[in-house]
Scaffold this motif. Structure first.
Motif, PDB file in Angstrom:
ATOM      1  N   LYS A 132       0.893  -1.297   0.071  1.00 30.31           N
ATOM      2  CA  LYS A 132      -0.061   0.063  -0.127  1.00 30.31           C
ATOM      3  C   LYS A 132       0.790   1.451  -0.197  1.00 30.31           C
ATOM      4  N   ILE A 133       1.977   1.411   0.825  1.00 30.06           N
ATOM      5  CA  ILE A 133       2.761   2.476   0.813  1.00 30.06           C
ATOM      6  C   ILE A 133       3.586   2.777  -0.545  1.00 30.06           C
ATOM      7  N   ASP A 134       3.906   1.659  -1.288  1.00 30.43           N
ATOM      8  CA  ASP A 134       4.374   1.711  -2.606  1.00 30.43           C
ATOM      9  C   ASP A 134       3.504   2.143  -3.615  1.00 30.43           C
ATOM     10  N   ALA A 135       2.327   2.166  -3.311  1.00 32.25           N
ATOM     11  CA  ALA A 135       1.209   2.549  -4.388  1.00 32.25           C
ATOM     12  C   ALA A 135       0.702   3.877  -3.792  1.00 32.25           C
ATOM     13  N   GLY A 136       1.388   4.497  -2.748  1.00 29.86           N
ATOM     14  CA  GLY A 136       1.043   5.820  -2.285  1.00 29.86           C
ATOM     15  C   GLY A 136      -0.183   6.000  -1.639  1.00 29.86           C
ATOM     16  N   LYS A 137      -0.553   4.688  -1.145  1.00 28.93           N
ATOM     17  CA  LYS A 137      -1.844   4.645  -0.271  1.00 28.93           C
ATOM     18  C   LYS A 137      -1.365   4.538   1.131  1.00 28.93           C
ATOM     19  N   THR A 138      -1.174   5.598   1.957  1.00 30.34           N
ATOM     20  CA  THR A 138      -0.530   5.794   3.105  1.00 30.34           C
ATOM     21  C   THR A 138      -1.494   6.361   4.213  1.00 30.34           C
ATOM     22  N   GLY A 139      -2.424   6.510   3.769  1.00 31.27           N
ATOM     23  CA  GLY A 139      -3.817   6.836   4.934  1.00 31.27           C
ATOM     24  C   GLY A 139      -4.430   8.161   4.546  1.00 31.27           C
ATOM     25  N   ILE A 140      -5.011   8.662   5.835  1.00 29.85           N
ATOM     26  CA  ILE A 140      -6.080   9.626   5.192  1.00 29.85           C
ATOM     27  C   ILE A 140      -5.312  10.887   4.741  1.00 29.85           C
ATOM     28  N   ASN A 141      -3.967  11.442   5.278  1.00 29.94           N
ATOM     29  CA  ASN A 141      -3.396  12.397   4.590  1.00 29.94           C
ATOM     30  C   ASN A 141      -2.945  12.361   3.176  1.00 29.94           C
ATOM     31  N   SER A 142      -2.827  11.197   2.602  1.00 30.93           N
ATOM     32  CA  SER A 142      -2.807  10.955   0.919  1.00 30.93           C
ATOM     33  C   SER A 142      -3.916  10.786   0.363  1.00 30.93           C
ATOM     34  N   GLY A 143      -5.057  10.706   0.999  1.00 34.94           N
ATOM     35  CA  GLY A 143      -6.264  10.517   0.393  1.00 34.94           C
ATOM     36  C   GLY A 143      -6.828   9.159   0.330  1.00 34.94           C
ATOM     37  N   GLU A 144      -5.879   8.105   0.609  1.00 38.52           N
ATOM     38  CA  GLU A 144      -6.277   6.671   0.313  1.00 38.52           C
ATOM     39  C   GLU A 144      -5.430   5.833   1.478  1.00 38.52           C
ATOM     40  N   GLY A 145      -5.745   4.940   2.173  1.00 39.01           N
ATOM     41  CA  GLY A 145      -5.147   4.001   2.876  1.00 39.01           C
ATOM     42  C   GLY A 145      -5.993   2.663   2.578  1.00 39.01           C
ATOM     43  N   PHE A 146      -6.461   2.186   3.746  1.00 43.33           N
ATOM     44  CA  PHE A 146      -7.293   0.896   3.526  1.00 43.33           C
ATOM     45  C   PHE A 146      -8.723   1.544   2.723  1.00 43.33           C
ATOM     46  N   TYR A 147      -9.085   2.715   3.105  1.00 47.45           N
ATOM     47  CA  TYR A 147     -10.207   3.490   2.743  1.00 47.45           C
ATOM     48  C   TYR A 147      -9.916   4.474   1.977  1.00 47.45           C
ATOM     49  N   LYS A 148     -10.855   4.877   1.154  1.00 43.02           N
ATOM     50  CA  LYS A 148     -10.479   6.412   0.372  1.00 43.02           C
ATOM     51  C   LYS A 148     -11.200   7.333   1.302  1.00 43.02           C
ATOM     52  N   TYR A 149     -10.649   8.651   0.914  1.00 37.17           N
ATOM     53  CA  TYR A 149     -11.077   9.901   1.592  1.00 37.17           C
ATOM     54  C   TYR A 149     -11.037  10.996   0.757  1.00 37.17           C
TER      55      TYR A 149
END
Length: 311
Positions: free
Chosen positions: A294-311
């Motif tokens: 997930k990190i390599d895909a840029g999905k690092t959490g709420i601050n990036s707009g997506e982690g496990f969920y989208k924001y």
């Protein structure tokens, strides 16, 4: 101790929050960052936080449940008072200095709060260079989530002025500050950090001895690790795991929502401190691989707009 200049080293999830909250409460705040790229990544975090502060304060005019303890000790505020607080947010945001210069950050600093990655090598390198650029008066506090201050005190060249100051996420709402010294921390500097915490509207939670994870993360990290293991081992999808926890306990968030708020990079770095995480055949290794993908895909959490969920 009359503190004025506060330096936050690191502009990540908590670093940016500590900086804005400190500026909101009237301190002169500088954020030290490793590179110009880090500055570019920190600026939208600060902007997002400013909007959260402003929107929450506006909501407090009509919704008592929107009240956050980090804004004021008074739960019932007039519209005029709330507007004054909103102006303080604007002023705080505009006042924060971002720099890559140790000399600029360290000059006349009263308190430096280290909030860089949970990587011992990076922390040691930071402390060793920092020691060359700060005055005798400067107190240094680490916001490390899991590491003990005694492991790094010698590298600061001022162990008596070094301790841990750990914040919960969303500090304007969850206004706790865990304060933990090590055997050589001077009492006057411990007390000064407790006073600073109160001055930025936090509730000081005083630890009597060193404890990996402090109070909060001693409970939270095993909880999140258990959820990660269930998902990485294919027991259930992350939505079901969150739903299970929320329905069974009445909690507002499940573990994977919490992981998105904490940031997956922080969760990964904590996990990699376990030697088993380097073995892909272990559950710890499976969790590490899942987070790394997930990190390599840029999905690092709420601050990036997506982690496990989208924001």
């Amino acid at each position: 101790m009359n503190m004025k200049k506060i330096v936050v080293a690191g502009g990540g999830v908590l670093g940016s929050q500590i900086a804005l909250q400190s500026a909101f409460c009237g301190f002169d705040v500088t954020i030290w960052l490793r590179s110009e790229g880090s500055i570019e990544r920190a600026q939208p975090k600060l902007l997002r936080l400013k909007e959260i502060y402003l929107n929450t304060l506006e909501a407090m005019k009509t919704k008592p449940a929107a009240y956050c303890r980090g804004f004021s000790c008074e739960s019932e505020l007039s519209a005029d008072k709330i507007n004054e607080l909103k102006q303080k947010v604007e002023d705080a945001y505009d006042s924060i200095t971002l720099t890559t210069s140790y000399e600029e950050a360290g000059n006349d600093a009263d308190l430096i709060i280290e909030a860089i990655a949970e990587d011992p090598k990076q922390k040691i390198a930071f402390y060793q260079e920092l020691a060359k650029h700060i005055p005798e008066k400067t107190i240094i506090a680490t916001n490390s989530s899991t590491m003990l201050p005694s492991a790094f005190a010698q590298y600061t060249e001022r162990p008596e002025k070094y301790l841990a100051l750990h914040f919960a996420n969303e500090i304007w709402r969850n206004n706790t500050a865990e304060i933990m010294g090590h055997p050589d921390t001077g009492q006057e500097y411990y007390d000064a950090v407790c006073e600073f915490a109160e001055n930025i509207n936090m509730i000081p939670l005083k630890l009597k001895k060193e404890q990996p994870g402090y109070i909060l993360n001693s409970m939270l990290v095993p909880f999140l690790s258990a959820a990660e293991a269930l998902y990485a081992d294919g027991v259930a999808d992350f939505e079901t795991i969150d739903k299970t926890w929320m329905l069974a306990t009445g909690a507002p968030l499940g573990p994977f929502r919490i992981l998105d708020v904490v940031g997956l990079t922080t969760a990964y770095n904590i996990g990699m401190m376990n030697p088993k995480a380097s073995d892909p055949d272990t559950i710890e290794g499976k969790v590490a691989a899942m987070l790394k993908e997930k990190i390599d895909a840029g999905k690092t959490g709420i601050n990036s707009g997506e982690g496990f969920y989208k924001y």
